[in-house]
Structure formats: C-alpha cells, structure tokens
Design a protein around this motif. Structure first.
Motif, PDB file in Angstrom:
ATOM      1  N   ALA A  38      59.217  40.769  44.959  1.00 25.94           N
ATOM      2  CA  ALA A  38      58.086  39.894  44.643  1.00 25.94           C
ATOM      3  C   ALA A  38      56.803  40.420  45.281  1.00 25.94           C
ATOM      4  O   ALA A  38      55.745  40.443  44.635  1.00 25.94           O
ATOM      5  N   LEU A  39      56.889  40.850  46.522  1.00 28.41           N
ATOM      6  CA  LEU A  39      55.709  41.365  47.224  1.00 28.41           C
ATOM      7  C   LEU A  39      55.119  42.579  46.514  1.00 28.41           C
ATOM      8  O   LEU A  39      53.914  42.631  46.245  1.00 28.41           O
ATOM      9  N   VAL A  40      55.957  43.534  46.176  1.00 25.89           N
ATOM     10  CA  VAL A  40      55.469  44.752  45.515  1.00 25.89           C
ATOM     11  C   VAL A  40      54.892  44.430  44.144  1.00 25.89           C
ATOM     12  O   VAL A  40      53.790  44.883  43.799  1.00 25.89           O
ATOM     13  N   LEU A  41      55.607  43.647  43.353  1.00 22.46           N
ATOM     14  CA  LEU A  41      55.112  43.333  42.013  1.00 22.46           C
ATOM     15  C   LEU A  41      53.796  42.564  42.058  1.00 22.46           C
ATOM     16  O   LEU A  41      52.863  42.878  41.302  1.00 22.46           O
ATOM     17  N   VAL A  42      53.689  41.592  42.945  1.00 22.83           N
ATOM     18  CA  VAL A  42      52.454  40.801  43.027  1.00 22.83           C
ATOM     19  C   VAL A  42      51.300  41.648  43.543  1.00 22.83           C
ATOM     20  O   VAL A  42      50.207  41.655  42.960  1.00 22.83           O
ATOM     21  N   PHE A  43      51.512  42.377  44.627  1.00 23.09           N
ATOM     22  CA  PHE A  43      50.416  43.161  45.216  1.00 23.09           C
ATOM     23  C   PHE A  43      49.901  44.227  44.256  1.00 23.09           C
ATOM     24  O   PHE A  43      48.701  44.371  44.071  1.00 23.09           O
ATOM     25  N   PHE A  44      50.802  44.985  43.648  1.00 21.40           N
ATOM     26  CA  PHE A  44      50.348  46.059  42.776  1.00 21.40           C
ATOM     27  C   PHE A  44      49.765  45.534  41.470  1.00 21.40           C
ATOM     28  O   PHE A  44      48.814  46.104  40.938  1.00 21.40           O
ATOM     29  N   THR A  45      50.304  44.447  40.944  1.00 20.26           N
ATOM     30  CA  THR A  45      49.735  43.858  39.734  1.00 20.26           C
ATOM     31  C   THR A  45      48.328  43.336  40.006  1.00 20.26           C
ATOM     32  O   THR A  45      47.408  43.575  39.206  1.00 20.26           O
ATOM     33  N   LEU A  46      48.157  42.632  41.112  1.00 22.66           N
ATOM     34  CA  LEU A  46      46.816  42.152  41.458  1.00 22.66           C
ATOM     35  C   LEU A  46      45.843  43.314  41.651  1.00 22.66           C
ATOM     36  O   LEU A  46      44.689  43.247  41.220  1.00 22.66           O
ATOM     37  N   GLY A  47      46.300  44.365  42.284  1.00 19.24           N
ATOM     38  CA  GLY A  47      45.449  45.544  42.467  1.00 19.24           C
ATOM     39  C   GLY A  47      45.001  46.132  41.142  1.00 19.24           C
ATOM     40  O   GLY A  47      43.830  46.476  40.969  1.00 19.24           O
ATOM     41  N   MET A  48      45.930  46.248  40.200  1.00 14.94           N
ATOM     42  CA  MET A  48      45.560  46.786  38.884  1.00 14.94           C
ATOM     43  C   MET A  48      44.612  45.856  38.146  1.00 14.94           C
ATOM     44  O   MET A  48      43.683  46.313  37.477  1.00 14.94           O
ATOM     45  N   LEU A  49      44.838  44.552  38.250  1.00 17.76           N
ATOM     46  CA  LEU A  49      43.952  43.604  37.571  1.00 17.76           C
ATOM     47  C   LEU A  49      42.536  43.663  38.132  1.00 17.76           C
ATOM     48  O   LEU A  49      41.558  43.606  37.373  1.00 17.76           O
ATOM     49  N   VAL A  50      42.421  43.783  39.435  1.00 18.27           N
ATOM     50  CA  VAL A  50      41.095  43.866  40.058  1.00 18.27           C
ATOM     51  C   VAL A  50      40.380  45.141  39.626  1.00 18.27           C
ATOM     52  O   VAL A  50      39.205  45.115  39.242  1.00 18.27           O
ATOM     53  N   VAL A  51      41.074  46.270  39.659  1.00 12.60           N
ATOM     54  CA  VAL A  51      40.444  47.539  39.264  1.00 12.60           C
ATOM     55  C   VAL A  51      40.074  47.500  37.778  1.00 12.60           C
ATOM     56  O   VAL A  51      39.006  47.978  37.386  1.00 12.60           O
ATOM     57  N   SER A  52      40.917  46.909  36.942  1.00 12.79           N
ATOM     58  CA  SER A  52      40.604  46.796  35.521  1.00 12.79           C
ATOM     59  C   SER A  52      39.364  45.937  35.303  1.00 12.79           C
ATOM     60  O   SER A  52      38.492  46.270  34.491  1.00 12.79           O
ATOM     61  N   TYR A  53      39.285  44.832  36.034  1.00  5.92           N
ATOM     62  CA  TYR A  53      38.114  43.950  35.915  1.00  5.92           C
ATOM     63  C   TYR A  53      36.846  44.663  36.378  1.00  5.92           C
ATOM     64  O   TYR A  53      35.809  44.615  35.704  1.00  5.92           O
ATOM     65  N   VAL A  54      36.924  45.342  37.502  1.00  4.68           N
ATOM     66  CA  VAL A  54      35.754  46.045  38.037  1.00  4.68           C
ATOM     67  C   VAL A  54      35.333  47.173  37.091  1.00  4.68           C
ATOM     68  O   VAL A  54      34.142  47.431  36.928  1.00  4.68           O
ATOM     69  N   SER A  55      36.282  47.830  36.444  1.00  8.16           N
ATOM     70  CA  SER A  55      35.934  48.928  35.536  1.00  8.16           C
ATOM     71  C   SER A  55      35.121  48.441  34.343  1.00  8.16           C
ATOM     72  O   SER A  55      34.321  49.192  33.791  1.00  8.16           O
ATOM     73  N   ARG A  56      35.308  47.180  33.959  1.00  3.66           N
ATOM     74  CA  ARG A  56      34.491  46.631  32.876  1.00  3.66           C
ATOM     75  C   ARG A  56      33.084  46.317  33.346  1.00  3.66           C
ATOM     76  O   ARG A  56      32.147  46.340  32.569  1.00  3.66           O
ATOM     77  N   LEU A  57      32.936  46.028  34.635  1.00  3.55           N
ATOM     78  CA  LEU A  57      31.614  45.714  35.181  1.00  3.55           C
ATOM     79  C   LEU A  57      30.797  46.960  35.466  1.00  3.55           C
ATOM     80  O   LEU A  57      29.631  47.035  35.097  1.00  3.55           O
ATOM     81  N   SER A  58      31.411  47.916  36.155  1.00  5.47           N
ATOM     82  CA  SER A  58      30.687  49.120  36.547  1.00  5.47           C
ATOM     83  C   SER A  58      31.672  50.245  36.829  1.00  5.47           C
ATOM     84  O   SER A  58      32.527  50.115  37.710  1.00  5.47           O
ATOM     85  N   GLN A  59      31.529  51.346  36.110  1.00  2.00           N
ATOM     86  CA  GLN A  59      32.398  52.500  36.325  1.00  2.00           C
ATOM     87  C   GLN A  59      32.183  53.109  37.716  1.00  2.00           C
ATOM     88  O   GLN A  59      33.077  53.707  38.276  1.00  2.00           O
ATOM     89  N   GLN A  60      30.977  52.942  38.269  1.00  7.23           N
ATOM     90  CA  GLN A  60      30.673  53.509  39.571  1.00  7.23           C
ATOM     91  C   GLN A  60      31.403  52.783  40.707  1.00  7.23           C
ATOM     92  O   GLN A  60      31.559  53.331  41.792  1.00  7.23           O
ATOM     93  N   LEU A  61      31.846  51.565  40.490  1.00 15.69           N
ATOM     94  CA  LEU A  61      32.494  50.784  41.535  1.00 15.69           C
ATOM     95  C   LEU A  61      34.018  50.847  41.500  1.00 15.69           C
ATOM     96  O   LEU A  61      34.676  50.264  42.364  1.00 15.69           O
TER      97      LEU A  61
END
Length: 142
Positions: A44-67
């Motif tokens: 559960a820890l690995v799946l939640v942490f890595f999924t949240l990490g990917m979701l955050v990076v995906s969201y940020v990539s839509r806002l600004s490629q530089q970030l």
C-alpha cells in the motif's frame, strides 16, 4: 492526466501490484499473519506514494514544463521524509513483521522503477509539438 501518463502509470502500477501479491503470499508463508500484514502495508505504501508522485508530476507538467524536474525532486524529498517519519513513528510496533515490511518496500520500489522506465520507453511520447512544426513549414528558412 494525459493518456501517455495514464499508460505509464498503468504500466508501473500493474506489475508492482502483482509483485505485491507475491510479497504478501511470501510474507504469509515465511512469517505468518504478521508477515502478510507487513507486506500488505508495504504494498500500500509503495503504490500510494509512487502513484501520488506521478499524479503530481503529471499535473505540474500541464502547468509548466520548466517546473517538472523541480516537482519530481520535491516529490522525492517529501516521500523520503514521509517514509523516514513513518518508520521512526512505528519503530516499536509489533503488529506486523518489520523485516517483511522493509524488504517489501525495497523490492516493490525496484519493481515500480523498472516497470516505469519500461513503460516510458515504450510510450512513444512525441517530443516535437506538431502544432508548431506545421505552422513553421511555410516560413522561409525552415
């Protein structure tokens, strides 16, 4: 979330979940119910942490490629601090087998990273935005 990001997420989460089932069964066989519980919490820890990490990076990539790089590194730092805090807070808990938990987290982290790299390589993500290329074709010197 873009379709490419969703494919990469599925490409990493599915193998990790399957490896997690194997870890839970192994924990049950080698350390009983406490081992299975430790493995399940690790999964559960690995799946939640890595999924949240990917979701955050995906969201940020839509806002600004530089970030994107900063978001990825900051997400890694937050996950690292959170895991250390979790391990420190639950240091003396005997409800589950801590060794099985640790080995599960370590092995599933390796599985997730390998599967994510494989999914990323096979994603066929375009690195040229076709809207800009077609607009520049009519200009002299292109």
């Amino acid at each position: 979330m873009q379709s490419t990001d969703a494919r990469i997420l599925r490409g990493a989460a599915i193998p990790t979940g399957l490896a997690g089932l194997v870890a839970i069964i192994a924990g049950l066989l080698f350390a009983g119910g406490k081992g299975a519980l430790g493995a399940a919490i690790g999964v559960a820890l690995v799946l939640v942490f890595f999924t949240l990490g990917m979701l955050v990076v995906s969201y940020v990539s839509r806002l600004s490629q530089q970030l994107v790089m900063m978001a990825g590194l900051l997400g890694y730092l937050v996950k690292l601090v959170a895991v250390f805090a979790l391990v420190a807070a639950l240091n003396h808990v005997t409800v589950w087998n801590a060794h099985v938990f640790g080995w599960t987290v370590l092995s599933l982290t390796i599985v997730w990273l390998a599967a994510e790299v494989n999914a990323t390589i096979n994603a066929r993500t375009p690195y040229v935005e076709s809207g800009h290329a077609s607009r520049d074709l009519g200009k002299p010197g292109t």
